[in-house]
Design an enzyme around this catalytic site. Structure first.
Site, PDB file in Angstrom:
ATOM      1  N   VAL A 182       0.739  -1.351  -0.158  1.00  0.00           N
ATOM      2  CA  VAL A 182       0.053  -0.106  -0.032  1.00  0.00           C
ATOM      3  C   VAL A 182       0.879   1.350  -0.038  1.00  0.00           C
ATOM      4  O   VAL A 182       0.620   2.158  -0.762  1.00  0.00           O
ATOM      5  CB  VAL A 182      -1.033   0.063   1.283  1.00  0.00           C
ATOM      6  CG1 VAL A 182      -1.601   1.291   1.262  1.00  0.00           C
ATOM      7  CG2 VAL A 182      -2.086  -0.952   1.151  1.00  0.00           C
ATOM      8  N   VAL A 185       2.558   1.929  -3.446  1.00  0.00           N
ATOM      9  CA  VAL A 185       1.753   2.639  -4.302  1.00  0.00           C
ATOM     10  C   VAL A 185       1.487   3.907  -3.941  1.00  0.00           C
ATOM     11  O   VAL A 185       1.297   4.640  -5.103  1.00  0.00           O
ATOM     12  CB  VAL A 185       0.612   1.475  -4.624  1.00  0.00           C
ATOM     13  CG1 VAL A 185      -0.257   2.185  -5.445  1.00  0.00           C
ATOM     14  CG2 VAL A 185       1.214  -0.016  -5.217  1.00  0.00           C
ATOM     15  N   GLU A 186       1.101   4.143  -2.804  1.00  0.00           N
ATOM     16  CA  GLU A 186       0.920   5.541  -2.541  1.00  0.00           C
ATOM     17  C   GLU A 186       1.833   6.532  -2.558  1.00  0.00           C
ATOM     18  O   GLU A 186       1.402   7.649  -3.118  1.00  0.00           O
ATOM     19  CB  GLU A 186       0.153   5.326  -0.796  1.00  0.00           C
ATOM     20  CG  GLU A 186      -0.859   4.609  -0.768  1.00  0.00           C
ATOM     21  CD  GLU A 186      -2.317   5.579  -1.283  1.00  0.00           C
ATOM     22  OE1 GLU A 186      -2.076   6.564  -1.761  1.00  0.00           O
ATOM     23  OE2 GLU A 186      -3.343   4.885  -1.043  1.00  0.00           O
ATOM     24  N   SER A 187       3.056   6.207  -2.129  1.00  0.00           N
ATOM     25  CA  SER A 187       4.103   7.269  -2.085  1.00  0.00           C
ATOM     26  C   SER A 187       5.479   6.867  -2.443  1.00  0.00           C
ATOM     27  O   SER A 187       6.477   7.762  -2.469  1.00  0.00           O
ATOM     28  CB  SER A 187       4.131   7.937  -0.610  1.00  0.00           C
ATOM     29  OG  SER A 187       4.527   6.810   0.166  1.00  0.00           O
TER      30      SER A 187
END
Length: 289
Positions: A182, A185-187
């Site tokens: 997560v 992919v987010e940051s």
């Protein structure tokens, strides 16, 4: 055409905000909420120390096999700093306060009595795992993984990120590999990431979400704490749909639970659909290693 499934999802959407608040406030303390005012003694090994604003959370693995979360005010912790260190075995006097929160009062370090005659060579590894709850090999692996996604991170931040992922994943019963996927992919593990919509930090928490979670999204540990807490909340909403629970939870994390409820599944947003696929693919890759 409307389907019964869509109606169910929309009914669920009406309760998301209140459920979220109840989840955050009572998830960790519900067991003790009827014991307010009571004092008791807890003996065990400290498996984690998490510093928060104005207080410190100690994770104690008791001799009874229970995991107890004990909050200490900053002043008391500083006085007992040598005692309240990860890996130490302690005897603590605690008090249950309003809401089922466990507040530390005093603590002393106690010795471990080891009768080596009763420990066979085949059981040494399992005994060590109980005595030393922090798995250094696992921590090292996650530090390398974090560094892989963002080679620019300094060693201190790498350690803070890896430790926080492992600690809060354990608290909220989430696979830390999923958390890594997560955040990646987010940051891309950029601690200063900021989206055009205002999402902040490693887990790209929106300010309003961070406020509800009572975390500062600009602080590494608090951002990860909020990320994992919110992810667990999203997962809880769809646990009645086992074959789609994870994709729906990821879609909720990206687009919001109400959007998932509105469309009766993953919303028809290219960004959300791409997000779910990317996290799922990366998670599968991490699990296969």
């Amino acid at each position: 055409m409307r389907t019964p499934g869509n109606k169910i999802f929309k009914l669920l959407a009406l309760s998301f905000i209140s459920a979220f608040l109840i989840f955050i406030l009572f998830e960790a303390s519900a067991y003790y909420e009827n014991l307010a005012g009571k004092k008791f003694q807890a003996t065990g090994d400290i498996s984690g120390v998490i510093k928060e604003e104005g207080q410190v959370l100690i994770i104690l693995e008791t001799d009874a096999g229970e995991r107890v979360f004990i909050y200490w005010d900053q002043n008391t912790f500083e006085l007992l700093k040598g005692v309240l260190s990860s890996g130490n075995r302690i005897k603590a006097i605690v008090k249950v306060i309003e809401g089922g929160v466990i507040q530390g009062i005093s603590a002393q370090r106690v010795a471990r009595v080891i009768d080596t005659r009763k420990i066979s060579s085949s059981s040494h590894r399992h005994y060590a795992e109980r005595i030393y709850p922090v798995d250094l090999q696992t921590l090292d692996l996650y530090k390398k993984t974090v560094k892989y996604f963002n080679p620019k991170l300094n060693e201190r931040d790498v350690h803070r990120i890896a430790t926080s992922i492992l600690t809060y994943s354990k608290i909220h019963r989430i696979d830390p590999k999923l958390v890594v996927a997560v955040i990646a992919v987010e940051s891309d593990f950029n601690v200063d990431a900021r989206s055009v919509k205002g999402a902040l930090g490693l887990g790209q928490l929106m300010p309003r979400t961070a406020k509800i979670l009572k975390v500062n999204p600009l602080v590494i540990e608090e951002n990860i704490k909020g990320t994992i807490s919110y992810l667990r909340f999203c997962m809880e909403q769809w646990k009645e749909y086992p074959y789609m629970a994870l994709p729906l939870a990821l879609a909720s994390y990206n687009a919001g639970p109400s959007a998932v409820a509105k469309y009766g599944g993953i919303p028809p947003y290219l960004e959300t659909q791409s997000y779910v696929n990317r996290v799922m693919d990366l998670y599968q890759q991490l699990c296969s290693r």
